[in-house]
Design a protein around this motif. Structure first.
Motif, short mmCIF file in Angstrom:
data_model
loop_
_atom_site.label_atom_id
_atom_site.label_comp_id
_atom_site.label_asym_id
_atom_site.label_seq_id
_atom_site.Cartn_x
_atom_site.Cartn_y
_atom_site.Cartn_z
N TRP A 126 0.78 -1.21 0.12
CA TRP A 126 0.13 -0.05 -0.01
C TRP A 126 0.97 1.35 -0.15
CZ3 TRP A 126 -1.07 3.74 4.39
CH2 TRP A 126 -2.05 4.78 3.76
N VAL A 127 0.70 2.21 -0.93
CA VAL A 127 1.49 3.39 -1.08
C VAL A 127 0.76 4.54 -0.76
CG1 VAL A 127 2.85 4.76 -2.89
CG2 VAL A 127 3.07 2.30 -2.81
N LYS A 128 1.12 5.50 0.15
CA LYS A 128 0.59 7.00 0.04
C LYS A 128 1.68 7.78 0.31
CE LYS A 128 -2.37 9.86 2.97
NZ LYS A 128 -3.49 9.89 4.03
N MET A 148 5.65 9.04 -8.51
CA MET A 148 5.04 7.64 -8.14
C MET A 148 5.22 6.74 -9.40
SD MET A 148 1.36 8.53 -6.33
CE MET A 148 0.65 9.38 -7.67
N LEU A 178 -2.87 2.39 -3.98
CA LEU A 178 -2.50 3.59 -3.92
C LEU A 178 -3.71 4.24 -3.26
CD1 LEU A 178 -1.04 3.09 -6.90
CD2 LEU A 178 0.42 4.64 -6.06
N SER A 229 -4.81 8.67 -1.95
CA SER A 229 -4.15 10.05 -2.05
C SER A 229 -4.51 10.40 -0.48
CB SER A 229 -4.88 10.66 -3.11
OG SER A 229 -6.27 10.74 -2.66
N VAL A 285 -2.66 10.13 -8.35
CA VAL A 285 -2.95 8.61 -8.48
C VAL A 285 -3.96 8.39 -9.45
CG1 VAL A 285 -3.87 6.74 -6.90
CG2 VAL A 285 -2.83 8.64 -5.79
N LEU A 327 -1.15 -1.86 -10.49
CA LEU A 327 -1.50 -0.77 -9.91
C LEU A 327 -3.13 -0.50 -9.73
CD1 LEU A 327 0.95 1.73 -11.37
CD2 LEU A 327 1.31 0.22 -9.36
N TRP A 342 -6.17 1.70 -7.48
CA TRP A 342 -6.91 2.50 -6.03
C TRP A 342 -6.73 1.65 -4.79
CZ3 TRP A 342 -7.06 7.48 -4.93
CH2 TRP A 342 -7.25 8.45 -5.99
#
Length: 368
Positions: free
Chosen positions: A173-175, A199, A218, A220, A244, A276, A278
């Motif tokens: 998980w990326v933020k 990103m 991902l 935001s 994103v 990838l 959301w």
């Protein structure tokens, strides 16, 4: 949801809360509520065409990768006694929402995502290990290179003490965000555009560091209209959602034959980058509830109006938990008593091209 109730209970007191900026641009509507409406020409929705649903071909690719998630040994080989790792990366807000201030990456505040997941019997607890790699100061530039010290620290200080390796990391998980932005959309040099490019580099770096990585989700930023510092006020927190969205659309377009996006770079999920999509969308327009009831009030933030307080961490943590328990590309490996299968949650709309590339799709389509 806990935050659905009495959204405007604080009334006019909220309107008097000081904010860093006086935004004079177009209305900032949550992406999930925009549909085909636009913001400076950028269409709403989480995915192409103003939709909040993953396009069928992209969903099928995600389903296939979810099916590949399985316990691995320390060398990345299938092992029924092994583990698979779900990892977070990002900055201080991501750290707070995912876990809280933890030295070992696994001992987390009970109201955060990891704290809630640890207490939830629906979450896999025997073969999956959730590790918080997000950290204060972990802005986008800190993750763009696969040789970044941040990745080494995750390997040496978080994974190794648990007997885990980078070869076992299969979900991330990326933020992330850029600190102190100063150029909003629609400028070509807008912070959102720069963030999108960074990103893209992060996605490729993750592919290098974690060779068995299957899925990247991902998110935001949360609302920043109460900000009293320049770290990431509005409209930049809101516009990070378009970064994103743009990154994910760039991968979808490229895999559909549209070529490599010049800003995002090569995102081919068969070679250059992971798949990838959301994760939960966390932004709402302050005290005004969005369509699913989420809102943000001053009490959800620390004194800087930017970092979440305990209640803010709990809101984001609950959104994360609900997402991973229910998403078609996550539930089969995140939720206990659920078996992954390539037919799991197959989209109902399937193109002839997709069916020709995946014979099992034809079987499922015929069975529906």
């Amino acid at each position: 949801m806990r935050w659905f109730i009495k959204a405007l209970i604080f009334g006019s007191a909220l309107l008097a809360t000081p904010a860093l900026r006086a935004w004079a641009g177009p209305s900032m509507i949550p992406l999930i509520d925009m549909g085909t409406s636009t913001y400076y020409g950028f269409t709403g929705g989480l995915y192409p065409g103003g939709s909040n649903t993953i396009p069928p071909e992209h969903a099928v690719a995600g389903n296939q990768r979810a099916f590949e998630i399985k316990p691995l040994d320390e060398n990345g080989l299938p092992d029924s006694e092994g583990k698979y790792v779900m990892l977070s990366i990002g900055m201080s807000n991501a750290n707070q929402e995912f876990c809280g201030n933890s030295l070992d990456g696994v001992s987390c505040n009970e109201w955060t995502f990891m704290g809630q997941a640890a207490a939830n019997s629906d979450v896999v607890s025997d073969q999956m290990v959730i590790v918080n790699g997000a950290r204060g100061g972990g802005v986008a530039t800190a993750w763009v290179s696969p040789s970044s010290p941040n990745y080494d620290q995750i390997r040496d200080e978080l994974l190794a003490p648990l007997g885990l390796t980078e070869e076992q990391v299969q979900v991330v998980w990326v933020k992330v965000a850029n600190p102190n932005p100063n150029t909003p959309l629609p400028s070509d040099n807008a912070d959102a555009t720069i963030l999108l490019a960074r990103m893209g580099s992060i996605a490729r770096a993750l592919r290098v560091r974690y060779p068995n990585l299957q899925l990247v989700f991902l998110s935001s930023r949360i609302y920043a209209g109460y900000a009293t510092v320049t770290l990431n006020p509005e409209p930049y927190a809101y516009e990070s959602g378009f970064a994103v969205k743009g990154l994910i659309e760039a991968q979808i377009d490229q895999m559909n034959g549209g070529g490599i996006d010049p800003r995002a770079g090569n995102l081919d999920y068969n070679s250059a980058a992971p798949w990838l999509a959301w994760g939960p969308y966390l932004w709402a327009d302050g005290p005004d509830p969005r369509s699913d009831g989420l809102f943000w009030i001053p009490q959800d933030f620390e004194t800087d109006g930017t970092h979440p307080s305990q209640s803010g961490e709990e809101k984001a943590g609950t959104l994360l938990l609900d997402f991973f328990l229910s998403s078609p590309q996550t539930a089969c490996w995140f939720r206990s008593e659920q078996t992954c299968h390539p037919l799991f949650f197959l989209p109902l709309i399937i193109s002839a091209e997709t069916a020709s590339q995946a014979p099992w799709v034809i079987i499922q389509a015929a069975a529906d």
